[in-house]
Enzyme design. Structure first.
Site, PDB file in Angstrom:
ATOM      1  N   ALA A  11       0.830  -1.214   0.000  1.00  0.00           N
ATOM      2  CA  ALA A  11       0.000   0.000   0.000  1.00  0.00           C
ATOM      3  C   ALA A  11       0.862   1.261   0.000  1.00  0.00           C
ATOM      4  CB  ALA A  11      -0.929  -0.011   1.227  1.00  0.00           C
ATOM      5  N   ARG A 104       5.515 -12.282  -3.778  1.00  0.00           N
ATOM      6  CA  ARG A 104       5.367 -10.969  -3.131  1.00  0.00           C
ATOM      7  C   ARG A 104       6.634 -10.134  -3.258  1.00  0.00           C
ATOM      8  NH1 ARG A 104       0.853 -11.881   0.555  1.00  0.00           N
ATOM      9  NH2 ARG A 104       1.058  -9.765   1.250  1.00  0.00           N
ATOM     10  N   TYR A 209      -0.363 -21.997  -6.753  1.00  0.00           N
ATOM     11  CA  TYR A 209      -0.298 -21.378  -8.083  1.00  0.00           C
ATOM     12  C   TYR A 209       1.150 -21.039  -8.398  1.00  0.00           C
ATOM     13  CZ  TYR A 209      -0.873 -17.328  -4.910  1.00  0.00           C
ATOM     14  OH  TYR A 209      -0.764 -16.443  -3.872  1.00  0.00           O
ATOM     15  N   ASP A 287      -4.253  -2.457   4.560  1.00  0.00           N
ATOM     16  CA  ASP A 287      -4.656  -3.182   5.768  1.00  0.00           C
ATOM     17  C   ASP A 287      -4.837  -2.262   6.966  1.00  0.00           C
ATOM     18  OD1 ASP A 287      -4.637  -5.504   4.336  1.00  0.00           O
ATOM     19  OD2 ASP A 287      -3.176  -6.546   5.590  1.00  0.00           O
TER      20      ASP A 287
HETATM   21  P1  FAD Z   1       1.490  -4.628   5.107  1.00  0.00           P
HETATM   22  O1  FAD Z   1       1.855  -5.568   4.029  1.00  0.00           O
HETATM   23  O2  FAD Z   1       1.233  -5.180   6.470  1.00  0.00           O
HETATM   24  O3  FAD Z   1       2.661  -3.543   5.189  1.00  0.00           O
HETATM   25  C1  FAD Z   1       2.748  -2.641   6.264  1.00  0.00           C
HETATM   26  C2  FAD Z   1       4.137  -2.045   6.268  1.00  0.00           C
HETATM   27  O4  FAD Z   1       4.194  -1.070   7.308  1.00  0.00           O
HETATM   28  C3  FAD Z   1       5.235  -3.063   6.569  1.00  0.00           C
HETATM   29  O5  FAD Z   1       6.333  -2.834   5.722  1.00  0.00           O
HETATM   30  C4  FAD Z   1       5.565  -2.805   8.024  1.00  0.00           C
HETATM   31  O6  FAD Z   1       6.902  -3.163   8.365  1.00  0.00           O
HETATM   32  C5  FAD Z   1       5.331  -1.312   8.120  1.00  0.00           C
HETATM   33  N1  FAD Z   1       4.989  -0.852   9.463  1.00  0.00           N
HETATM   34  C6  FAD Z   1       4.111  -1.419  10.330  1.00  0.00           C
HETATM   35  N2  FAD Z   1       4.038  -0.705  11.469  1.00  0.00           N
HETATM   36  C7  FAD Z   1       4.901   0.338  11.318  1.00  0.00           C
HETATM   37  C8  FAD Z   1       5.257   1.437  12.149  1.00  0.00           C
HETATM   38  N3  FAD Z   1       4.729   1.584  13.378  1.00  0.00           N
HETATM   39  N4  FAD Z   1       6.156   2.335  11.689  1.00  0.00           N
HETATM   40  C9  FAD Z   1       6.712   2.199  10.440  1.00  0.00           C
HETATM   41  N5  FAD Z   1       6.401   1.156   9.606  1.00  0.00           N
HETATM   42  C10 FAD Z   1       5.500   0.251  10.048  1.00  0.00           C
HETATM   43  N6  FAD Z   1      -4.078  -9.985  -1.016  1.00  0.00           N
HETATM   44  C11 FAD Z   1      -4.295 -10.016  -2.350  1.00  0.00           C
HETATM   45  O7  FAD Z   1      -4.672  -8.987  -2.936  1.00  0.00           O
HETATM   46  N7  FAD Z   1      -4.117 -11.160  -3.065  1.00  0.00           N
HETATM   47  C12 FAD Z   1      -3.712 -12.324  -2.473  1.00  0.00           C
HETATM   48  O8  FAD Z   1      -3.537 -13.336  -3.141  1.00  0.00           O
HETATM   49  C13 FAD Z   1      -3.493 -12.318  -1.064  1.00  0.00           C
HETATM   50  N8  FAD Z   1      -3.120 -13.442  -0.414  1.00  0.00           N
HETATM   51  C14 FAD Z   1      -2.904 -13.393   0.931  1.00  0.00           C
HETATM   52  C15 FAD Z   1      -2.541 -14.557   1.595  1.00  0.00           C
HETATM   53  C16 FAD Z   1      -2.331 -14.529   2.968  1.00  0.00           C
HETATM   54  C17 FAD Z   1      -1.967 -15.773   3.673  1.00  0.00           C
HETATM   55  C18 FAD Z   1      -2.452 -13.320   3.687  1.00  0.00           C
HETATM   56  C19 FAD Z   1      -2.223 -13.268   5.166  1.00  0.00           C
HETATM   57  C20 FAD Z   1      -2.826 -12.163   3.032  1.00  0.00           C
HETATM   58  C21 FAD Z   1      -3.059 -12.189   1.660  1.00  0.00           C
HETATM   59  N9  FAD Z   1      -3.438 -11.050   0.977  1.00  0.00           N
HETATM   60  C22 FAD Z   1      -3.684 -11.090  -0.361  1.00  0.00           C
HETATM   61  C23 FAD Z   1      -3.576  -9.781   1.703  1.00  0.00           C
HETATM   62  C24 FAD Z   1      -2.353  -8.900   1.515  1.00  0.00           C
HETATM   63  O9  FAD Z   1      -1.192  -9.615   1.853  1.00  0.00           O
HETATM   64  C25 FAD Z   1      -2.442  -7.658   2.383  1.00  0.00           C
HETATM   65  O10 FAD Z   1      -3.725  -7.082   2.247  1.00  0.00           O
HETATM   66  C26 FAD Z   1      -1.389  -6.648   1.969  1.00  0.00           C
HETATM   67  O11 FAD Z   1      -0.113  -7.183   2.149  1.00  0.00           O
HETATM   68  C27 FAD Z   1      -1.563  -5.367   2.769  1.00  0.00           C
HETATM   69  O12 FAD Z   1      -0.528  -4.482   2.416  1.00  0.00           O
HETATM   70  P2  FAD Z   1      -0.261  -3.208   3.316  1.00  0.00           P
HETATM   71  O13 FAD Z   1       0.854  -2.494   2.632  1.00  0.00           O
HETATM   72  O14 FAD Z   1      -1.523  -2.485   3.587  1.00  0.00           O
HETATM   73  O15 FAD Z   1       0.197  -3.788   4.726  1.00  0.00           O
END
Ligand code: FAD
Length: 401
Positions: A11, A104, A209, A287
């Site tokens: 994100a 990923r 996959y 997320d």
């Molecule tokens: P995150 O990936 O959690 O990234 C958050 C980032 O913020 C991290 O780098 C972390 O280190 C950093 N961070 C956290 N707290 C702090 C802080 N206090 N200060 C500074 N940095 C911080 N989605 C799909 O679309 N397709 C799929 O096939 C899919 N398969 C999945 C399978 C599994 C088993 C799981 C668990 C999830 C799956 N998802 C899938 C969901 C997807 O992985 C998540 O929705 C996505 O990774 C969210 O991305 P994000 O960047 O919002 O959060």
């Protein structure tokens, strides 16, 4: 306008890339000392692939990704096919965008390369967020701090930025997932045709996959889990424990799990949808805004949609205040992400019904559905166009007498 993004996951990096592309500079602060994405594969559906391609990742995705010909669901005990949903050509024809399965780390690397050097600050764990009338101040665990006009929480399910807006608790699903990657040579049934294959059984399911340009296969297998277990991407799993739960499954699944030499394991949590995503100077993406169970494979896809929509509004909106822009963004996104969260929770039980009448009814319903067509509300949506249309509509409205 100084925009600061907390978190360099999918994100945060998509947002930074999309803002830079639109001429809005931003800084990303990430807690990890080294930038890398762990875990296994991820499915990128047309609703996100069209946005990533426009951001400049078309060639990268074509190299590191695989375009599965179909998604298949099979019975757990005898591998009998329940339904086959065409994806490859069908997605291009129906939604004018590809369906990809990627590792990923490959997606993360591609996004990272779109953000200009020096704009991602590592080893910066945000520990406090203080919003004032003119600025937001972020405190980091290393004692440093920074100020911004706009702060975007892209810091995942444990979001510190979200906690500054709303007090709520994670919800435990009662399930864990084991994930790993095996060489494609170990999975003969995928060698004839790339596919996403799921086996559905009582209390659990298994999915695989191809990723990494077809050289490897991503494997995920769920299992009932006790509360309190780790949900970290870094937690390792016990393969013998995983295998024991799948001991009487068909040979395809047992063969797949046997090929794993290490697995990650994490418990699955989500949160209830919230009505307030934004304040005057703070908002959320991915997320941090709407953590969901992975049973529609859309968490990252929705995160990418959020990021692009927010970047359009921040770059082009004619709203009088930042607060109005951020509220407009949350309104634009909330209904859609809530619906995906709701379906993900529903699938959590629907995928795992025991053998018997309920399963027969579930399988008949799945088999009769034209799933790709039914998902046109999901795969056919263009978050960038929707945000641009919103901006155009708002500016027409504001120019009226
Ligand atoms: P995150 O990936 O959690 O990234 C958050 C980032 O913020 C991290 O780098 C972390 O280190 C950093 N961070 C956290 N707290 C702090 C802080 N206090 N200060 C500074 N940095 C911080 N989605 C799909 O679309 N397709 C799929 O096939 C899919 N398969 C999945 C399978 C599994 C088993 C799981 C668990 C999830 C799956 N998802 C899938 C969901 C997807 O992985 C998540 O929705 C996505 O990774 C969210 O991305 P994000 O960047 O919002 O959060």
């Amino acid at each position: 306008m100084r925009v600061v993004v907390v978190g360099a996951g999918i994100a945060g990096l998509t947002l930074a890339a999309s803002l830079h592309r639109r001429g809005v500079p931003c800084e990303v602060f990430e807690q990890a000392a080294v930038l890398r994405e762990v875990g296994a594969g991820i499915q990128i559906a047309p609703n996100a692939s069209r946005l990533l391609e426009r951001l400049g990742l078309a060639a990268h995705l074509a190299t590191v990704g695989v375009q599965p010909a179909a998604l298949e669901m099979h019975r757990w005990e005898d591998d009998r096919l329940i339904v086959r949903v065409p994806l490859g050509e069908e997605c291009r024809r129906q939604f004018q965008a590809p369906y990809y399965t990627v590792h990923r780390a490959d997606l993360h690397d591609g996004l990272r390369a779109l953000v200009p050097t020096g704009h991602v600050h590592l080893g910066k764990r945000c520990v406090a967020v203080e919003e004032g009338p003119d600025t937001v101040r972020l405190q980091f665990a290393d004692g440093s701090s920074t100020a911004a006009d706009v702060v975007v929480g892209a810091d995942g399910i444990h979001s510190v930025v979200r906690a500054s807006l709303v007090a709520d608790e994670r919800q435990f699903s009662g399930q864990a997932i084991y994930r790993g990657v095996v060489p494609s040579s170990a999975v003969r049934f995928l060698q004839t045709e790339p596919r996403v294959v799921l086996w559905l059984g009582p209390d659990r399911h298994c999915v695989c996959y191809p990723v990494s340009g077809g050289r490897a296969v991503s494997v995920g297998a769920t299992a009932p889990s006790a509360r309190g277990a780790s949900e970290s991407w870094l937690a390792t799993g016990d393969i013998a424990e995983l295998m024991a739960g799948y001991a009487d499954w068909c040979s395809e699944v047992r063969g797949l799990l046997t090929a794993l030499d290490r697995v990650g394991r994490w418990s699955l949590y989500d949160r209830d949808p919230i009505t307030r995503w934004s304040s005057q100077r703070i908002t959320l993406v991915g997320d941090a805004a709407h953590p969901m169970l992975p049973f529609v494979a859309q968490g990252a896809n929705q995160a990418i949609e959020d990021a692009v929509a927010l970047s359009v509004l921040l770059a082009h909106s004619s709203a009088a205040t930042v607060g109005e822009v951020l509220n407009r963004y949350a309104e634009l996104r909330r209904c859609r992400t809530e619906e995906v969260q709701r379906i993900s929770r529903r699938n959590s039980s629907a995928l795992h019904v025991p053998n018997g009448d309920r399963r027969e009814r579930r399988d008949a319903a799945i088999a009769s559905s034209q799933a790709a067509r039914e998902r046109s509300w999901l795969y056919g949506f263009d978050a960038e166009h929707a945000a641009l249309a919103d901006v155009a509509g708002a500016s027409r409205g504001s120019s009226m007498p």
